[in-house]
Design an enzyme around this catalytic site. Structure first.
Site, PDB file in Angstrom:
ATOM      1  N   GLY A  15       0.830  -1.202   0.000  1.00  0.00           N
ATOM      2  CA  GLY A  15       0.000   0.000   0.000  1.00  0.00           C
ATOM      3  C   GLY A  15       0.860   1.247   0.000  1.00  0.00           C
ATOM      4  N   VAL A  58      -2.660  -7.889  -2.085  1.00  0.00           N
ATOM      5  CA  VAL A  58      -2.410  -8.675  -0.876  1.00  0.00           C
ATOM      6  C   VAL A  58      -3.537  -9.663  -0.570  1.00  0.00           C
ATOM      7  CG1 VAL A  58      -0.932  -6.907   0.156  1.00  0.00           C
ATOM      8  CG2 VAL A  58      -3.392  -6.934   0.693  1.00  0.00           C
ATOM      9  N   ASN A  84       1.299  -2.573   5.377  1.00  0.00           N
ATOM     10  CA  ASN A  84       0.482  -1.363   5.534  1.00  0.00           C
ATOM     11  C   ASN A  84      -0.836  -1.418   4.779  1.00  0.00           C
ATOM     12  OD1 ASN A  84      -0.005   1.732   5.770  1.00  0.00           O
ATOM     13  ND2 ASN A  84       0.160   1.383   3.565  1.00  0.00           N
ATOM     14  N   SER A 138      -4.094   0.044  13.875  1.00  0.00           N
ATOM     15  CA  SER A 138      -4.949   1.206  14.102  1.00  0.00           C
ATOM     16  C   SER A 138      -5.223   1.304  15.593  1.00  0.00           C
ATOM     17  CB  SER A 138      -6.266   1.025  13.340  1.00  0.00           C
ATOM     18  OG  SER A 138      -7.260   1.937  13.778  1.00  0.00           O
ATOM     19  N   TYR A 151     -13.866  -4.177  10.970  1.00  0.00           N
ATOM     20  CA  TYR A 151     -12.593  -3.444  10.909  1.00  0.00           C
ATOM     21  C   TYR A 151     -11.842  -3.576  12.223  1.00  0.00           C
ATOM     22  CZ  TYR A 151      -9.407   0.558  10.521  1.00  0.00           C
ATOM     23  OH  TYR A 151      -8.287   1.370  10.503  1.00  0.00           O
ATOM     24  N   ALA A 153     -12.045  -5.966  14.462  1.00  0.00           N
ATOM     25  CA  ALA A 153     -11.537  -7.330  14.597  1.00  0.00           C
ATOM     26  C   ALA A 153     -10.294  -7.551  13.740  1.00  0.00           C
ATOM     27  CB  ALA A 153     -12.625  -8.331  14.207  1.00  0.00           C
TER      28      ALA A 153
END
Length: 253
Positions: A15, A58, A84, A138, A151, A153
């Protein structure tokens, strides 16, 4: 941005064509690393000057294997792996259909697993055993993010992956750490702003302020702040930092 010398080290950043990934790639490049940036859009990758671009998805195991092999053939063994690549989508659990769940997991968690797994033998097999693995998680990897259980999880899972790898490789010269930024001023915030506007009818400024207000210091984090943390983790100053999830969030959560 400079912090030490990574001359000759090959760093692979997934990314890497925009946002946090691009900032990390440029910071590593400016400190002497040979940098490979990967992503699905080659045109975006080619905008990152002084790096080698590899189109890689990915979510596709074959694409990851081929992409890392191409990077290795061009730049040498991977000594720094930055997982990333990721997506951010929110919905309640009842509105999270199977396809959405799998898409988020396939990109964020499975993508990190595949990338690290493909790169790690270059580090553990090196004569000096030196390596750095960084997963961009995050703040949602450390706490629950309202309205985004999938998201949340996926980002928790990335930290678990990093901690498990750190435990497996203690004392071997390779470190594994996660970066946990709060809301960063990237395209993700822009996209989320649009979604909030569409859903609520809010103005752009009010929709953006929802995310700004979630950061304790009441401003969006700059990508260079996250890149600086990544650069520090790659330096000798952080050689004893391992298995950690570093908050870059503007305050205590």
């Amino acid at each position: 941005m400079t912090l030490g010398n990574l001359e000759g080290r090959h760093a692979l950043v997934t990314g890497g064509g925009s946002g946090i990934g691009r900032a990390i790639a440029e910071a590593l490049r400016d400190n002497g690393a040979r940098v490979t940036v990967t992503g699905r859009r080659r045109d975006r990758l080619q905008e990152v000057a002084g790096t080698f671009a590899v189109a890689m998805d990915v979510t596709d195991p074959a694409s990851v294997a081929e992409g890392v092999a191409a990077a290795r053939a061009e730049q040498g063994p991977v000594r720094i792996c930055v997982a990333n690549a990721g997506i951010a989508e929110g919905a309640s659990l009842q509105r999270t259909e199977e396809e959405m769940w799998r898409r988020i997991m396939a990109t964020n968690l499975d993508g990190a697993y595949r990338t690290i797994r493909a790169c790690l033998p270059d580090m553990t097999g090196a004569d000096d055993g030196w390596g750095r693995v960084i997963a961009v998680s995050s703040i949602a990897g450390l706490k629950g993010l309202k309205g985004a259980p999938a998201y949340t999880a996926s980002k928790h899972g990335m930290i678990g992956l990093i901690r498990g790898l750190a435990a497996d490789h203690l004392g071997r010269g390779v470190t594994f750490n996660a970066l946990c930024p709060a809301y960063v001023d990237t395209d993700i915030v822009t996209d989320n702003t649009t979604r909030i506007m569409d859903r609520t009818g809010m103005s752009e400024a009010d929709a953006r302020d929802i995310m700004v207000g979630q950061n304790p210091h009441r401003r969006l984090i700059e990508v260079e702040e996250v890149a600086g943390a990544a650069l520090w983790l790659c330096s000798d100053a952080a050689r004893s930092v391992n298995g950690q999830a570093l908050q870059i969030a503007g305050g205590e959560f």
